[in-house]
Design a protein around this motif. Sequence first.
Motif, mmCIF file in Angstrom:
data_model
loop_
_atom_site.group_PDB
_atom_site.id
_atom_site.type_symbol
_atom_site.label_atom_id
_atom_site.label_comp_id
_atom_site.label_asym_id
_atom_site.label_seq_id
_atom_site.Cartn_x
_atom_site.Cartn_y
_atom_site.Cartn_z
ATOM 1 N N LEU A 74 0.824 -1.205 0.000
ATOM 2 C CA LEU A 74 0.000 0.000 0.000
ATOM 3 C C LEU A 74 0.861 1.258 0.000
ATOM 4 C CD1 LEU A 74 -2.796 1.288 0.368
ATOM 5 C CD2 LEU A 74 -2.526 0.979 2.806
ATOM 6 N N VAL A 75 1.862 1.267 0.878
ATOM 7 C CA VAL A 75 2.741 2.437 0.945
ATOM 8 C C VAL A 75 3.550 2.550 -0.342
ATOM 9 C CG1 VAL A 75 4.616 3.516 2.217
ATOM 10 C CG2 VAL A 75 2.788 2.365 3.453
ATOM 11 N N ALA A 76 3.973 1.403 -0.884
ATOM 12 C CA ALA A 76 4.717 1.418 -2.139
ATOM 13 C C ALA A 76 3.858 2.018 -3.250
ATOM 14 C CB ALA A 76 5.152 0.001 -2.509
ATOM 15 N N LEU A 77 2.575 1.697 -3.252
ATOM 16 C CA LEU A 77 1.657 2.225 -4.258
ATOM 17 C C LEU A 77 1.587 3.741 -4.177
ATOM 18 C CD1 LEU A 77 -0.778 1.769 -6.303
ATOM 19 C CD2 LEU A 77 -2.227 1.875 -4.288
ATOM 20 N N GLN A 78 1.504 4.243 -2.946
ATOM 21 C CA GLN A 78 1.400 5.687 -2.802
ATOM 22 C C GLN A 78 2.703 6.377 -3.184
ATOM 23 O OE1 GLN A 78 2.188 7.834 0.359
ATOM 24 N NE2 GLN A 78 0.534 9.325 0.235
ATOM 25 N N ASP A 79 3.824 5.697 -2.882
ATOM 26 C CA ASP A 79 5.121 6.286 -3.207
ATOM 27 C C ASP A 79 5.354 6.338 -4.708
ATOM 28 O OD1 ASP A 79 5.636 6.770 -0.628
ATOM 29 O OD2 ASP A 79 6.945 5.042 -0.309
ATOM 30 N N ALA A 80 4.731 5.405 -5.437
ATOM 31 C CA ALA A 80 4.886 5.407 -6.885
ATOM 32 C C ALA A 80 4.154 6.621 -7.444
ATOM 33 C CB ALA A 80 4.324 4.117 -7.474
ATOM 34 N N GLN A 81 4.739 7.796 -7.214
ATOM 35 C CA GLN A 81 4.068 9.055 -7.525
ATOM 36 C C GLN A 81 3.602 9.116 -8.978
ATOM 37 O OE1 GLN A 81 2.782 11.237 -5.830
ATOM 38 N NE2 GLN A 81 3.704 11.039 -3.817
ATOM 39 N N ALA A 82 4.385 8.526 -9.849
ATOM 40 C CA ALA A 82 4.090 8.604 -11.276
ATOM 41 C C ALA A 82 2.651 8.186 -11.584
ATOM 42 C CB ALA A 82 5.066 7.724 -12.047
ATOM 43 N N GLY A 83 2.242 7.034 -11.041
ATOM 44 C CA GLY A 83 0.958 6.495 -11.456
ATOM 45 C C GLY A 83 -0.220 6.765 -10.554
ATOM 46 N N ALA A 84 -0.079 6.450 -9.264
ATOM 47 C CA ALA A 84 -1.249 6.308 -8.420
ATOM 48 C C ALA A 84 -1.983 7.617 -8.148
ATOM 49 C CB ALA A 84 -0.855 5.657 -7.113
ATOM 50 N N ALA A 85 -3.190 7.733 -8.647
ATOM 51 C CA ALA A 85 -4.052 8.858 -8.318
ATOM 52 C C ALA A 85 -4.598 8.655 -6.911
ATOM 53 C CB ALA A 85 -5.201 8.932 -9.312
ATOM 54 N N PRO A 86 -4.896 9.765 -6.196
ATOM 55 C CA PRO A 86 -5.407 9.616 -4.828
ATOM 56 C C PRO A 86 -6.600 8.658 -4.748
ATOM 57 C CG PRO A 86 -4.966 11.909 -5.286
ATOM 58 C CD PRO A 86 -4.711 11.170 -6.553
ATOM 59 N N ALA A 87 -7.500 8.717 -5.733
ATOM 60 C CA ALA A 87 -8.671 7.838 -5.676
ATOM 61 C C ALA A 87 -8.249 6.377 -5.746
ATOM 62 C CB ALA A 87 -9.634 8.175 -6.808
ATOM 63 N N THR A 88 -7.161 6.108 -6.497
ATOM 64 C CA THR A 88 -6.649 4.738 -6.580
ATOM 65 C C THR A 88 -6.109 4.299 -5.221
ATOM 66 O OG1 THR A 88 -5.992 5.306 -8.820
ATOM 67 C CG2 THR A 88 -5.165 3.232 -7.919
ATOM 68 N N VAL A 89 -5.358 5.206 -4.578
ATOM 69 C CA VAL A 89 -4.832 4.882 -3.248
ATOM 70 C C VAL A 89 -5.996 4.596 -2.292
ATOM 71 C CG1 VAL A 89 -3.446 5.702 -1.316
ATOM 72 C CG2 VAL A 89 -2.790 6.296 -3.639
ATOM 73 N N PHE A 90 -7.067 5.379 -2.426
ATOM 74 C CA PHE A 90 -8.238 5.157 -1.566
ATOM 75 C C PHE A 90 -8.842 3.779 -1.805
ATOM 76 C CE2 PHE A 90 -10.061 8.699 0.967
ATOM 77 C CZ PHE A 90 -8.868 9.380 1.072
ATOM 78 N N ALA A 91 -8.899 3.386 -3.065
ATOM 79 C CA ALA A 91 -9.428 2.053 -3.351
ATOM 80 C C ALA A 91 -8.546 0.993 -2.722
ATOM 81 C CB ALA A 91 -9.511 1.853 -4.863
ATOM 82 N N ALA A 92 -7.225 1.207 -2.788
ATOM 83 C CA ALA A 92 -6.302 0.231 -2.197
ATOM 84 C C ALA A 92 -6.476 0.169 -0.678
ATOM 85 C CB ALA A 92 -4.862 0.592 -2.549
ATOM 86 N N ILE A 93 -6.605 1.347 -0.041
ATOM 87 C CA ILE A 93 -6.812 1.351 1.415
ATOM 88 C C ILE A 93 -8.101 0.591 1.734
ATOM 89 C CG2 ILE A 93 -7.049 2.755 3.494
ATOM 90 C CD1 ILE A 93 -5.698 5.036 2.049
ATOM 91 N N THR A 94 -9.159 0.861 0.946
ATOM 92 C CA THR A 94 -10.430 0.167 1.181
ATOM 93 C C THR A 94 -10.260 -1.337 1.071
ATOM 94 O OG1 THR A 94 -11.560 2.065 0.224
ATOM 95 C CG2 THR A 94 -12.843 0.046 0.455
ATOM 96 N N MET A 95 -9.482 -1.784 0.063
ATOM 97 C CA MET A 95 -9.283 -3.217 -0.118
ATOM 98 C C MET A 95 -8.595 -3.847 1.082
ATOM 99 S SD MET A 95 -8.187 -3.077 -4.089
ATOM 100 C CE MET A 95 -8.011 -4.765 -4.563
ATOM 101 N N ILE A 96 -7.766 -3.060 1.778
ATOM 102 C CA ILE A 96 -7.078 -3.610 2.946
ATOM 103 C C ILE A 96 -7.963 -3.537 4.182
ATOM 104 C CG2 ILE A 96 -5.143 -3.202 4.494
ATOM 105 C CD1 ILE A 96 -3.516 -2.502 2.068
ATOM 106 N N VAL A 97 -8.745 -2.459 4.279
ATOM 107 C CA VAL A 97 -9.544 -2.239 5.478
ATOM 108 C C VAL A 97 -10.788 -3.125 5.498
ATOM 109 C CG1 VAL A 97 -10.977 -0.549 6.678
ATOM 110 C CG2 VAL A 97 -8.713 0.104 5.857
ATOM 111 N N LEU A 98 -11.429 -3.263 4.353
ATOM 112 C CA LEU A 98 -12.735 -3.924 4.314
ATOM 113 C C LEU A 98 -12.734 -5.378 4.828
ATOM 114 C CD1 LEU A 98 -15.144 -2.305 3.747
ATOM 115 C CD2 LEU A 98 -15.215 -3.160 1.404
#
Lengths: 302, 313
Positions: A254-278
């Motif tokens: 998850l943190v790696a995804l956010q650090d990959a500044q090039a690609g990950a849009a905030p909404a994508t990071v939110f989806a990833a957080i949701t996938m971990i939290v849910l």
Amino acid sequence: MSTTNPGTTTTTRTDTTPPPAGAPSTRRRGPRPGRIALNLALLVFAAIMAAPLVWLISTSLTDPAEAFRIPPNWLPIGTTTENFRAVGELIPVGQMALNSVMVAVITTGGSLIVSVLAAYAFSRFEFRGRSSAFLIMLSAMMVPAQLLIIPVFILMRTLGLVDTLVALWLPGLIHVFSIFFLRQYFNSIPRDLDEAAILDGAGHLWILFRMLVPLSGPALSALAILVFEASWNNYFAPLIFLSTPENMTLPLGLVALQDAQAGAAPATVFAAITMIVLPVLIVFLIFQRQFVASIATAGVRG
Amino acid sequence: MSAAAALPTPSPAAPSPGRPRRRDLRQNWLGYVFLSPAALLFVLFIGGPFLVAIALSLYSWDLLTPPEFVGLENFTTLLQDPVLIQAFANTFLFAFASVLTHVVGALLLALAVNALASRVVSYLVRTAVFFPFIISWAAVALLWQYMLDPGFGVITHYIDRIGLTPPDWFLDPAWALPAIIGIDFWHTLGFTFIIMLAGLQTVPKQLIEAAQTDGAGRRQVFWHVTVPMMSPTLFFAMVVTFIGAFQIFDPIQIITGGGPDDATLTLVMYLYEQGFQSFRIGYASAVAFLVFVVIMAVTLLQFWGARKWVHQQ
């Protein structure tokens, strides 16, 4: 209208008429305004605590272009799964979830077996060095993980295990608190039971796994929850040991995804957080009672 | 069992006649067998590393060239390192704020829930307060980073709406650590809260009613019955919260990396930087040893102080 039906007023009447002998006290039934206000205040507090979760889930379901509008969306706009698909394109999220499950399951199962055996040794056998061994293990509970991580890292590097999942679960197999906790629990189970079983020809493994373990159900499930949760959420050790995305567990990924500044849009990071939290949230809602009991026992038992 | 317990502790010299019966010997041996997996893992991953870490703190080593023995040099450097002193102060401030807010907050909340909440409200509060605790710090840290974002963060927005100017939380040295303290409160309150709620159940109702019959007011009941009866729980919560808070790392590494201007640099963050980014293994080990000593000292101090206020049952 004026004559009240006695059948419907019994509950309010209990407050004024003395309860019949043996009936539980009903002193605190009457709704007082102060009580209502405090209940409302508690509800508001609960809502504030839950608000980040609501924002998280609605944002992750919202079209990326609309996701971070001001004022914020508390309900998703035009529920989309696009953000979730984007996560899978940026990080191997399925593989990471599998890694997380594997590490948590092996750590939990393995550490409980190791702990049960050790707790049995401490509780049921007399051997030289028993009390000093127990004391040494106990004092290890005060040693912070950070003191050990550098030597363990060097050891793993020597064994060629850096950037493998083994480096995560192998050290996790020794869980000193579990040993201590189970030994206390075993000590509270009368030894007459063992002796009766021995007279019937039972061996120690039989006594342990057919008698003590089933009798320790609550203690074992409490420990299982605590160890699983800690392993599932662990960030420090994966950060030290893992570097390849395919080998990462979810929190690190998850943190790696956010650090990959090039690609990950905030909404994508939110989806990833949701996938971990849910998933954790669903498991929590199902097993809430056991979760709470496991923490509470740890607190009351010390 | 009674026969085994009656045995004197074995002395290497002259075994007393008839003492080591066959069955006891077998038991002895089996004890080691049952203990061996735990013992082996303990030596490999706790006991051994503990000794190695202490030894490493006396060396200068970058993992590549051979280690060089420097004696206590790492520790003398440590005492004069302004960054370390900053990290130490930050860590203490964080741990102190954490213990204070968690223990007081959780106690008040538990009292309110225990005394006042209806069954439904109690369930909702327990669920809402506890669930953040089961979410990994990685997820919590990222979520709050967005909540406090100066551009589109929810919290920023509402602070703005009530007419205040929200600070640039993680870029402002004055606000970065308080923000982390707030996030930690949200994440960890549930743990302390559940412990408090369990502790409140252990306070005997008869005792409270007896005090009320004797004319004690609410405040008196609280200070003279509830608090003494709950003191073991309060003590446990304080020790555990301190130990946890003193090792805070995940949100710092993820959100601020110790910045801005070292305002959120904690001891473990500094250890991580020194050990795994600058590869100063010896120096990082010295920092880790310092963390260990402080935790042990404060825990012992809390135990020592506890004799004065913790009620023994």
